[in-house]
Write an enzyme that holds these catalytic residues in place. Structure first.
Site, PDB file in Angstrom:
ATOM      1  CB  CYS A   1      -0.945  -0.008   1.199  1.00 47.97           C
ATOM      2  SG  CYS A   1      -0.201  -0.631   2.723  1.00 47.97           S
TER       3      CYS A   1
ATOM      4  CG  HIS B   1      -1.134   4.078   4.417  1.00 47.48           C
ATOM      5  ND1 HIS B   1      -1.861   3.768   5.539  1.00 47.48           N
ATOM      6  CD2 HIS B   1      -0.589   2.902   3.985  1.00 47.48           C
ATOM      7  CE1 HIS B   1      -1.780   2.463   5.781  1.00 47.48           C
ATOM      8  NE2 HIS B   1      -1.019   1.919   4.848  1.00 47.48           N
TER       9      HIS B   1
END
Ligand code: 3JM
Length: 332
Positions: free
Chosen positions: A130, A237
């Protein structure tokens, strides 16, 4: 147009459920979908495409019925065992785990960055970590224009990246309960420890970012360092990315390059407090870039603040975009 038989492996997990949501949105030309899970979750029902799907247990004969594409997100050990079985039956596996990413026979793909690698697949294509995905979406156009000497990654990663257990640790931790997934409480804390520690003192998450960035950009000698940190954010994130370029650059031209590159939304208007944040990136497939400013401590460098939905672009959406690009290459 060919219609595809598509399997979703790990359908009941956090990424698996987002796979289903993204598949509903992207409307691939599917003949059928079958949802698989471990024995533990098999038999449960999931709402998908307006219908009730019963989740089936993944077994060694699951791929005998002739799937075209399987989206895997069931952990590394399931991928290690079952991806080769599926591939041997002629099914293209798009795998979200770290199990196959660094295998030289497995393309590691972000569709905005290296879509053509899809054509080289030998049955398995890997979805990057990710944190790597959103980083390379932002970095690739700058790499192409200015060349890169060195990258410094510092990440601020959401608890959803650790699955439902991570999410529960933050939610319950905010009520004062002890953590179950993380080594320390995440509520009101930052934990500089994602995945396991390696002999060199880095975490495996940090080494994933370093090695995967090199593989995706096709530059084994690129200098990169990383510090990855879990923060008390539910989803999305954030990354501080410091880049030192080979060539000089103009900051306005650099911003224009980012604005005109695929998959990027520039949010950079500090006079009006506009910059990317996880609460705004959630639910989107783009990578948001802001706080774009010259690094005045080196001859030619820039600082970027890069945010994306780690469960969508960082996992499910990137994998479905790989499937969509694979299908469009097949049709061409
Ligand atoms: C992100 O159980 C597992 O094997 C999954 C571990 C994991 C990974 C991984 O290594 O595949 C959890 C969260 C990742 C990843 O994307 O690298």
């Amino acid at each position: 147009m060919k219609k595809y038989k598509i399997a979703v492996v790990g359908a009941t997990g956090m990424v698996g459920r987002t796979f289903l949501k993204v598949l509903e949105e992207y409307k691939l030309p599917a003949e059928s979908y079958v949802l698989f899970s471990s024995a533990k979750s098999a038999g449960s029902t999931l709402k998908f495409m307006g219908e009730d799907y019963t989740v089936r247990e993944l077994t060694e004969t699951s791929f005998d019925e002739g799937f075209d594409i399987a989206l895997f997100s069931a952990g590394g050990s399931t991928s290690e065992k079952f991806a080769p079985i599926a591939a041997a039956k002629g099914c293209l596996v798009i795998d979200n785990s770290s199990a196959w990413r660094m295998d030289p026979n497995v393309p590691l793909v972000v569709p905005e960055v290296n879509p053509e690698k899809i054509k080289e697949h030998k049955g398995i294509i890997a979805n990057p970590n990710c944190s790597t995905i959103q980083a390379v979406v932002a970095i690739k156009p700058l790499y192409d224009h200015y060349g890169i000497k060195r990258i410094v990654y510092s990440t601020y990663q959401a608890v959803s990246g650790a699955g439902r257990g991570g999410w529960d640790d933050l939610e319950n931790g905010m009520k004062g309960e002890a953590p179950k997934k993380f080594v320390y409480p995440i509520a009101g804390n930052c934990i500089p420890h994602i995945d396991v520690f390696m002999p060199n003192g880095y975490t495996k998450e940090e080494m994933k970012m370093i090695q995967e960035t090199r593989k995706i950009l096709g530059d084994d000698s690129l200098k990169i360092t990383a510090t990855t940190v879990r923060v008390p954010v539910f989803n999305g994130h954030s990354e501080s990315i410091n880049i030192e370029f080979e060539k000089d650059f103009d900051i306005e031209e650099l911003k224009d390059i980012l604005k005109n590159s695929p998959g990027i939304v520039v949010e950079d208007d500090v006079a009006n407090n506009v910059y990317p944040m996880p609460i705004h990136a959630a639910g989107h497939d783009e990578t948001f870039v802001g706080r774009i400013r010259r690094d005045e401590s080196v001859e030619s460098g820039v600082n970027l603040w890069v945010v994306a939905d780690n469960i969508r672009k960082g996992a499910a959406s990137n994998a479905v975009q790989i499937a969509r690009q694979f299908i469009s290459y097949n049709e061409a």
